[in-house]
Motif scaffolding. Structure first.
Motif, PDB file in Angstrom:
ATOM      1  N   THR A   1     -16.115   0.930   8.365  1.00 39.64           N
ATOM      2  CA  THR A   1     -15.737  -0.324   9.034  1.00 39.64           C
ATOM      3  C   THR A   1     -14.209  -0.356   9.050  1.00 39.64           C
ATOM      4  N   ALA A   2     -13.661  -1.327   9.781  1.00 36.81           N
ATOM      5  CA  ALA A   2     -12.194  -1.369   9.872  1.00 36.81           C
ATOM      6  C   ALA A   2     -11.733  -2.767  10.223  1.00 36.81           C
ATOM      7  N   TRP A   3     -10.496  -3.078   9.814  1.00 33.86           N
ATOM      8  CA  TRP A   3      -9.842  -4.239  10.406  1.00 33.86           C
ATOM      9  C   TRP A   3      -8.737  -3.755  11.334  1.00 33.86           C
ATOM     10  N   ALA A   4      -8.367  -4.609  12.314  1.00 36.30           N
ATOM     11  CA  ALA A   4      -7.254  -4.274  13.202  1.00 36.30           C
ATOM     12  C   ALA A   4      -6.510  -5.562  13.536  1.00 36.30           C
ATOM     13  N   PHE A   5      -5.223  -5.435  13.748  1.00 34.56           N
ATOM     14  CA  PHE A   5      -4.456  -6.596  14.200  1.00 34.56           C
ATOM     15  C   PHE A   5      -3.448  -6.157  15.252  1.00 34.56           C
ATOM     16  N   GLY A   6      -2.966  -7.112  16.047  1.00 40.45           N
ATOM     17  CA  GLY A   6      -1.890  -6.831  16.998  1.00 40.45           C
ATOM     18  C   GLY A   6      -0.946  -8.013  16.995  1.00 40.45           C
TER      19      GLY A   6
ATOM     20  N   LEU B   1      -6.612   9.547  11.618  1.00 40.39           N
ATOM     21  CA  LEU B   1      -5.850   8.573  10.827  1.00 40.39           C
ATOM     22  C   LEU B   1      -6.770   7.446  10.363  1.00 40.39           C
ATOM     23  N   THR B   2      -6.605   7.027   9.126  1.00 39.83           N
ATOM     24  CA  THR B   2      -7.465   5.979   8.577  1.00 39.83           C
ATOM     25  C   THR B   2      -6.697   4.679   8.320  1.00 39.83           C
ATOM     26  N   HIS B   3      -5.369   4.763   8.245  1.00 38.39           N
ATOM     27  CA  HIS B   3      -4.518   3.582   8.026  1.00 38.39           C
ATOM     28  C   HIS B   3      -3.290   3.780   8.904  1.00 38.39           C
ATOM     29  N   PHE B   4      -3.095   2.965   9.930  1.00 37.81           N
ATOM     30  CA  PHE B   4      -1.903   3.211  10.752  1.00 37.81           C
ATOM     31  C   PHE B   4      -1.306   1.943  11.346  1.00 37.81           C
ATOM     32  N   LEU B   5      -0.014   2.056  11.657  1.00 38.97           N
ATOM     33  CA  LEU B   5       0.740   1.006  12.356  1.00 38.97           C
ATOM     34  C   LEU B   5       1.339   1.669  13.591  1.00 38.97           C
ATOM     35  N   VAL B   6       1.094   1.096  14.762  1.00 39.64           N
ATOM     36  CA  VAL B   6       1.655   1.656  15.998  1.00 39.64           C
ATOM     37  C   VAL B   6       2.526   0.603  16.655  1.00 39.64           C
TER      38      VAL B   6
ATOM     39  N   GLU C   1       0.578  -2.742  16.257  1.00 41.69           N
ATOM     40  CA  GLU C   1      -0.864  -2.715  16.017  1.00 41.69           C
ATOM     41  C   GLU C   1      -1.072  -2.157  14.622  1.00 41.69           C
ATOM     42  N   GLY C   2      -2.015  -2.701  13.886  1.00 46.26           N
ATOM     43  CA  GLY C   2      -2.353  -2.104  12.597  1.00 46.26           C
ATOM     44  C   GLY C   2      -3.851  -1.873  12.542  1.00 46.26           C
ATOM     45  N   LEU C   3      -4.267  -0.833  11.854  1.00 41.25           N
ATOM     46  CA  LEU C   3      -5.707  -0.592  11.677  1.00 41.25           C
ATOM     47  C   LEU C   3      -5.937   0.075  10.332  1.00 41.25           C
ATOM     48  N   ARG C   4      -6.979  -0.372   9.654  1.00 43.19           N
ATOM     49  CA  ARG C   4      -7.337   0.234   8.369  1.00 43.19           C
ATOM     50  C   ARG C   4      -8.849   0.417   8.281  1.00 43.19           C
ATOM     51  N   LEU C   5      -9.248   1.615   7.926  1.00 44.84           N
ATOM     52  CA  LEU C   5     -10.678   1.918   7.792  1.00 44.84           C
ATOM     53  C   LEU C   5     -11.149   1.682   6.360  1.00 44.84           C
ATOM     54  N   PHE C   6     -12.450   1.395   6.224  1.00 45.18           N
ATOM     55  CA  PHE C   6     -13.077   1.289   4.899  1.00 45.18           C
ATOM     56  C   PHE C   6     -14.294   2.200   4.853  1.00 45.18           C
ATOM     57  N   THR C   7     -14.479   2.840   3.727  1.00 47.22           N
ATOM     58  CA  THR C   7     -15.653   3.710   3.560  1.00 47.22           C
ATOM     59  C   THR C   7     -16.773   2.931   2.871  1.00 47.22           C
ATOM     60  N   GLN C   8     -17.954   3.502   2.974  1.00 45.93           N
ATOM     61  CA  GLN C   8     -19.122   2.878   2.343  1.00 45.93           C
ATOM     62  C   GLN C   8     -18.903   2.732   0.829  1.00 45.93           C
ATOM     63  N   GLN C   9     -18.281   3.778   0.267  1.00 49.16           N
ATOM     64  CA  GLN C   9     -17.995   3.727  -1.184  1.00 49.16           C
ATOM     65  C   GLN C   9     -17.173   2.486  -1.520  1.00 49.16           C
TER      66      GLN C   9
ATOM     67  N   PHE D   1       0.867  -1.193   0.000  1.00 56.66           N
ATOM     68  CA  PHE D   1       0.000   0.000   0.000  1.00 56.66           C
ATOM     69  C   PHE D   1       0.899   1.237   0.000  1.00 56.66           C
ATOM     70  N   PRO D   2       1.535   1.553  -1.132  1.00 51.77           N
ATOM     71  CA  PRO D   2       2.531   2.634  -1.108  1.00 51.77           C
ATOM     72  C   PRO D   2       1.972   3.957  -0.561  1.00 51.77           C
ATOM     73  N   GLY D   3       2.673   4.483   0.420  1.00 53.34           N
ATOM     74  CA  GLY D   3       2.343   5.794   0.983  1.00 53.34           C
ATOM     75  C   GLY D   3       1.052   5.873   1.765  1.00 53.34           C
ATOM     76  N   VAL D   4       0.473   4.743   2.120  1.00 54.36           N
ATOM     77  CA  VAL D   4      -0.858   4.775   2.718  1.00 54.36           C
ATOM     78  C   VAL D   4      -0.835   4.657   4.252  1.00 54.36           C
ATOM     79  N   PHE D   5       0.006   3.777   4.767  1.00 52.21           N
ATOM     80  CA  PHE D   5      -0.029   3.541   6.221  1.00 52.21           C
ATOM     81  C   PHE D   5       0.853   4.527   6.966  1.00 52.21           C
TER      82      PHE D   5
END
Ligand code: PHE
Length: 499
Positions: A360-365, A244-249, A271-279, A182-186
């Motif tokens: 909506t979002a996914w998350a991982f740790g 933030l909509t896409h992040f790694l902590v 930790e990672g998290l990524r949001l998704f829009t309705q579109q 995901f270039p430049g996204v997270f």
């Protein structure tokens, strides 16, 4: 901080034990990414006496991370910042939040006052740093505090930010995967202060009030409403609120735990998290949860292949308070199934509460030590903390998976201690005492004998303590002195009867 201690509140049983049954699950927890929260549901809820002071009626304002412009910059990677040095450096994110740095600012003001005191640690990175005093974190006469010096000594070391350290190398390898995919996204954050509010650590990620992870036996409390974060999920809500909509902590996390080659009270998570829009889900012709779950699996399977090569994988359903559905990813590696991470589709309530309604979002740790031990063949979790050049010189930035060559170990020295336990006895409290006295010289504490005298109705435990230094031979004198101190403190603090 003492203002947080409500006058007239009687603190009962803040250091009491969990049922011994529960201890078995605790052994699984520390260096793993997700077992802690995943397994907690198997444990019983907390009794009133076991409940930490977080259940006191003390509101905790949101912790907001901000930079500290008025603080002098100190080196961010101290080489030996043990507690005895009196100074620790903590990482603060340089991101400015939206201008209401209430709690963090008051910490900072206090820190400025104590900076001149003897026991202070420096916390820094990413262009700003601050100092924090021992007295702010370790307060022996405060019943709402259970942080020992040995743990204070780890704050601010930020092993994950050392380029040539296995944990830094692994962190960067994961960053590369996300940058390539995901270039430049997270957005990457790796210097947030590990001292967080109870609200951020538990409430914001929907951990139930009686969830046993809140117990004093499992978590380090700085005060009634402040803890050393026990997972990087503690930052989910604040980063969502920052937009933030896409992040790694990435960060150091703290859990009271047993002592052995794979468990240590401080370890590191990402930790990672990524949001998704309705579109996005409409374009995919799916509902939001289904898209998040599908993308989660695809992304994390790719990550596992990036780190481990072409391995067999499986998804295991599990439980986390903050995700639904929740999964663990396992890989078949070196002949057995190994848990790599915990993850899931973020609970709607977390998104709604933090300004992300309609997404909506996914998350991982994931636990970095656990993976690094396998990838680099590191046999003992304590080695990550070693300053011995025979360890540190073996790893180079960018070289994931260099196999560690062990160097001669000095011989262990075993000492046994037997006592009649009381109902309140907890193995974590015993380990804490041993570690408080012997620090990294304690390799393992193992229950080797247990019996109940039916007439007296009393249960006896015998623990074998293995003392060993990674760096030198220990003398008999030294070990005997440590063991005498262990016996004395165990007797005075644990309500047991020595045999
Ligand atoms: N915070 C969890 C743990 O430490 C891991 C996790 C993070 C699980 C995000 C799901 C989503 O056990």
């Amino acid at each position: 901080m003492s203002a947080l201690l409500l006058p007239g509140v009687v603190v009962v049983g803040t250091r009491v034990g969990l049922p011994v049954l529960a201890m078995a699950t605790l052994r699984l927890s520390s260096s793993s990414s997700s077992s802690f929260f995943a397994y907690q549901q198997q444990k019983v809820g907390l009794t009133a006496a076991q409940r930490p002071p977080s259940s006191f009626p003390s509101p905790s304002p949101p912790l907001v991370v901000c930079s500290i412009p008025d603080r002098h910059h100190l080196p961010s990677s101290p080489s030996s910042g043990e507690a005895s040095s009196g100074r620790i450096s903590l990482g603060f994110c340089t991101r400015q939040s939206s201008g209401f740095c209430t709690r963090q600012q008051s910490w900072n003001r206090k820190l400025a006052v104590v900076a001149a005191a003897a026991s202070v640690v420096e916390v820094g990175g990413g262009g700003s740093s601050s100092t924090i005093s021992r007295e702010e974190v370790v307060r022996e006469d405060d019943p709402t505090n259970n942080v020992p010096d040995t743990v204070f000594g780890k704050i601010g070391l930020q092993l994950h930010n050392r380029e040539n350290h296995p944990l830094g190398i692994l962190k960067n390898a994961i960053y590369s995967y996300f940058d390539e995919t995901f270039p430049g996204v997270f957005h990457k954050v790796d210097n947030l202060l590990p001292i967080v509010s109870v609200k951020a650590n538990f409430d914001d990620v929907l951990t139930p009030p009686d969830h046993v992870s809140r117990s004093y036996n499992d978590t380090y409390y700085v005060s009634a409403d402040t803890v050393l974060r026990c997972h990087t999920s503690a930052h989910q809500a604040e980063l969502l609120r920052q937009g933030l909509t896409h992040f790694l902590v990435t960060g150091d996390v703290y859990r009271r735990d047993a002592i052995d080659a794979t468990h240590y009270p401080v370890f590191h998570q990402m930790e990672g998290l990524r949001l998704f829009t309705q579109q996005e889900w409409e374009a995919a012709g799916m509902d939001g949860t289904a898209l998040a779950a599908q993308e989660l699996k695809k992304t994390l399977e790719g990550l596992a292949r990036h780190l481990f090569g072409d391995v067999q994988m499986r998804w295991v359903d599990t439980y986390f308070p903050f995700t639904d559905p929740s999964y663990e990813l396992e890989i078949f590696f070196q002949g057995k199934w190994m848990e790599v991470l915990g993850c899931g589709v973020t609970q709607q309530q977390i998104l709604c509460n933090n300004g992300c309604a309609g997404t909506t979002a996914w998350a991982f740790g994931l636990g970095l030590e656990r993976l690094a031990m396998v990838l680099f063949d590191i046999p003992d979790i304590r080695l990550f903390w070693s300053n011995d050049s025979r360890f540190t010189s073996q790893f180079k930035s960018g070289q994931l998976g260099t196999k560690f060559k062990s160097f001669s170990k000095y011989p262990p020295c075993y000492k046994d201690i037997s006592f009649w336990i009381s109902e309140e006895f907890s193995e974590n409290n015993l380990c804490e005492i041993v570690r408080g006295i012997a620090g990294d010289l304690v390799e393992e504490v193992v229950l080797i004998d247990e019996f109940t005298n039916p007439k007296k109705g009393k249960t006896s435990h015998c623990y074998r303590i293995a003392y060993r230094s990674m760096e030198r031979s220990l003398t008999d004198e030294e070990i005997n002195a440590l063991q005498a101190e262990v016996r004395q403190q165990v007797e005075s603090k644990l309500k047991i009867t020595l045999r």
